[in-house]
Design a protein around this motif. Structure first.
Motif, PDB file in Angstrom:
ATOM      1  N   SER A   1     -19.281  10.334  89.619  1.00 54.96           N
ATOM      2  CA  SER A   1     -20.592   9.908  90.115  1.00 54.96           C
ATOM      3  C   SER A   1     -21.554   9.613  88.972  1.00 54.96           C
ATOM      4  O   SER A   1     -22.537   8.890  89.144  1.00 54.96           O
ATOM      5  CB  SER A   1     -21.192  10.997  91.009  1.00 54.96           C
ATOM      6  N   ALA A   2     -21.280  10.176  87.795  1.00 54.61           N
ATOM      7  CA  ALA A   2     -22.157   9.969  86.632  1.00 54.61           C
ATOM      8  C   ALA A   2     -21.390  10.312  85.369  1.00 54.61           C
ATOM      9  O   ALA A   2     -20.308  10.907  85.414  1.00 54.61           O
ATOM     10  CB  ALA A   2     -23.411  10.837  86.753  1.00 54.61           C
ATOM     11  N   GLY A   3     -21.980   9.932  84.247  1.00 54.15           N
ATOM     12  CA  GLY A   3     -21.353  10.227  82.960  1.00 54.15           C
ATOM     13  C   GLY A   3     -22.364  10.147  81.845  1.00 54.15           C
ATOM     14  O   GLY A   3     -23.401   9.476  81.968  1.00 54.15           O
TER      15      GLY A   3
ATOM     16  N   ASN B   1     -19.062  13.334  78.937  1.00 53.15           N
ATOM     17  CA  ASN B   1     -18.970  14.126  80.167  1.00 53.15           C
ATOM     18  C   ASN B   1     -18.820  13.200  81.364  1.00 53.15           C
ATOM     19  O   ASN B   1     -19.489  12.150  81.424  1.00 53.15           O
ATOM     20  CB  ASN B   1     -20.230  14.969  80.383  1.00 53.15           C
ATOM     21  N   LEU B   2     -17.982  13.616  82.310  1.00 52.17           N
ATOM     22  CA  LEU B   2     -17.860  12.922  83.587  1.00 52.17           C
ATOM     23  C   LEU B   2     -18.157  13.926  84.694  1.00 52.17           C
ATOM     24  O   LEU B   2     -17.583  15.024  84.721  1.00 52.17           O
ATOM     25  CB  LEU B   2     -16.451  12.340  83.756  1.00 52.17           C
ATOM     26  N   TYR B   3     -19.077  13.562  85.602  1.00 49.87           N
ATOM     27  CA  TYR B   3     -19.478  14.436  86.706  1.00 49.87           C
ATOM     28  C   TYR B   3     -18.816  13.951  87.991  1.00 49.87           C
ATOM     29  O   TYR B   3     -19.006  12.794  88.404  1.00 49.87           O
ATOM     30  CB  TYR B   3     -20.993  14.452  86.853  1.00 49.87           C
TER      31      TYR B   3
ATOM     32  N   VAL C   1     -16.890   5.676  84.536  1.00 49.83           N
ATOM     33  CA  VAL C   1     -17.344   6.158  85.840  1.00 49.83           C
ATOM     34  C   VAL C   1     -16.595   5.446  86.959  1.00 49.83           C
ATOM     35  O   VAL C   1     -16.148   6.051  87.931  1.00 49.83           O
ATOM     36  CB  VAL C   1     -18.869   5.980  85.979  1.00 49.83           C
ATOM     37  N   ARG C   2     -16.419   4.152  86.790  1.00 51.71           N
ATOM     38  CA  ARG C   2     -15.711   3.372  87.820  1.00 51.71           C
ATOM     39  C   ARG C   2     -14.232   3.747  87.888  1.00 51.71           C
ATOM     40  O   ARG C   2     -13.683   3.953  88.971  1.00 51.71           O
ATOM     41  CB  ARG C   2     -15.867   1.876  87.511  1.00 51.71           C
TER      42      ARG C   2
END
Length: 399
Positions: free
Chosen positions: A60-62, A149-151, A54-55
């Motif tokens: 914003s989320a994962g 998943n990465l949002y 995420v960083r």
């Protein structure tokens, strides 16, 4: 010349940017690899992985989703940045669900800018604030394990080099997941083996003694019915002796179960055993290790340790010794573990047989058979006893 200079400068700038991107990609991959290699607890590993991804990606989320054992669902294994109510609703989703299902079926990275299906399925407002979602399959040795998943809050396409980086990272994560699964299976097998070992020891040391007592009780009953006081007294003494032996065996088994082998390995465990032997028994014990590179599996080390532990317990209980020796050496393609003492010896003419000693030798012999080895027991010419455990070395390891 003047017209070519800006073009060359532009090419230099692009080349410099590509080099910077490659260096950043290598740094990211290095950081991910270090993170996955340094963590063995699955929950902690996934939390650290997601926090880092995420960083690094600016998401914003994962989440990480793993395939369930029935192969029909994806289970939420870890999450970062999702509201609690969404985490709860996403615990289990169908394997064919939306973009995640498509990424798994085709084993390819997918990115979508349309998260309305996710919002409609969950009824959660979180997806309204997301502009895109990246789904990366987790695959190891041709076996699909899940997805991560990465949002994103920005509507931007993933460059090809970033996509390749995500794929490389997914391979490392999949390998870490598989290693963690194998470790859990190994732990499960170890626990099952330990339980079976405990059952065998209880059977060999207690059940046989109980069977002996049962037979003696029947003989005692018959002697009492026939008023044969001499036989009754003898059988009563036999039962008392067997009961004492059973009680002592039980206490010893409980002590052994509480003091399992040192996790640092056989050599360290034996040093610890020797270090406290005199204080426990009053017998001096010397250890001599002549094996420069002892190479046994974990299961083999456990079996060897318990055999030597039982042998040294026998020295303390039965030998009447003041000095004992424990020697490790290589002999004709075998690891040889020898326990010697300066006591009265094993075979003493006219001595009353000790049931617990007999069963202890039976247990040691059974353990040696599991190792493909054998035990030799004899009196020493200079007095005392010698027990030798021989364990075959794997053929290609024989020097």
């Amino acid at each position: 010349m003047n017209q070519g200079s800006p073009m060359l400068q532009q090419a230099d700038v692009e080349s410099h940017k590509e080099e910077i991107n490659r260096i950043q990609a290598l740094r990211v991959l290095s950081e991910v690899t270090a993170t996955l290699a340094s963590e063995y607890d699955l929950e902690a590993l996934l939390d650290r992985f997601l926090g880092m991804m995420v960083r690094l990606s600016g998401a914003s989320a994962g989440v990480v989703r793993v395939l369930t054992s029935d192969g029909q669902h994806l289970r939420l294994a870890a999450s970062q940045g999702l509201p609690p109510e969404l985490v709860e609703s996403e615990r289990l989703v169908d394997i064919n669900c939306g973009v995640c299902g498509a990424a798994l079926r085709n084993d390819e990275i997918r990115q979508t800018f349309d998260l309305k299906p996710c919002a409609a399925r969950t009824g959660q407002p979180f997806f309204g604030g997301c502009r895109s979602m990246v789904v990366v399959p987790l695959e190891h040795n041709g076996r699909l394990l899940g997805v991560y998943n990465l949002y994103m809050t920005e509507e931007r396409s993933i460059p090809e080099e970033v996509s390749l980086l995500f794929r490389s990272i997914s391979e490392h994560l999949a390998m870490a997941l598989e290693n963690t699964r194998l470790m859990r299976e190994n732990l499960r097998m170890t626990l099952m083996s330990e339980r079976q070992m405990m059952a065998n020891e209880v059977h060999d040391s207690l059940a046989q003694t109980m069977a002996y007592m049962k037979m003696r009780i029947e003989l005692l009953r018959e002697a009492l019915l026939q008023y044969e006081s001499g036989k009754a007294l003898k059988y009563s003494a036999d039962i008392q002796q067997a009961l004492d032996e059973a009680y002592a065996s039980l206490r010893e088994l409980l002590t052994q179960f509480r003091n399992r082998m040192d996790p640092l390995g056989l050599e360290h465990a034996l040093k610890e055993l020797v270090a406290g032997y005199f204080d426990r028994t009053g017998v001096r014990l010397e250890l001599e290790n002549r094996i420069p590179d002892l190479d046994l599996s974990v299961d083999q080390e456990v079996q060897v340790f318990h055999i030597l532990q039982e042998a040294l317990s026998n020295v303390a209980r039965h030998a009447g010794a003041k000095q004992a020796w424990l020697t490790l050496e290589v002999d004709d393609g075998h690891y040889a573990f020898t326990v010697e003492d300066d006591g009265r010896g094993v075979f003493v003419m006219g001595a009353q047989p000790d049931l617990r000693h007999h069963f202890g030798i039976s247990i040691m012999s059974e353990r040696a058979q599991r190792l493909g080895g054998n035990i030799e027991i004899a009196n020493r010419p200079q007095g005392g006893a010698r027990l030798r455990l021989l364990v075959p070395i794997h053929p290609e390891k024989v020097k």
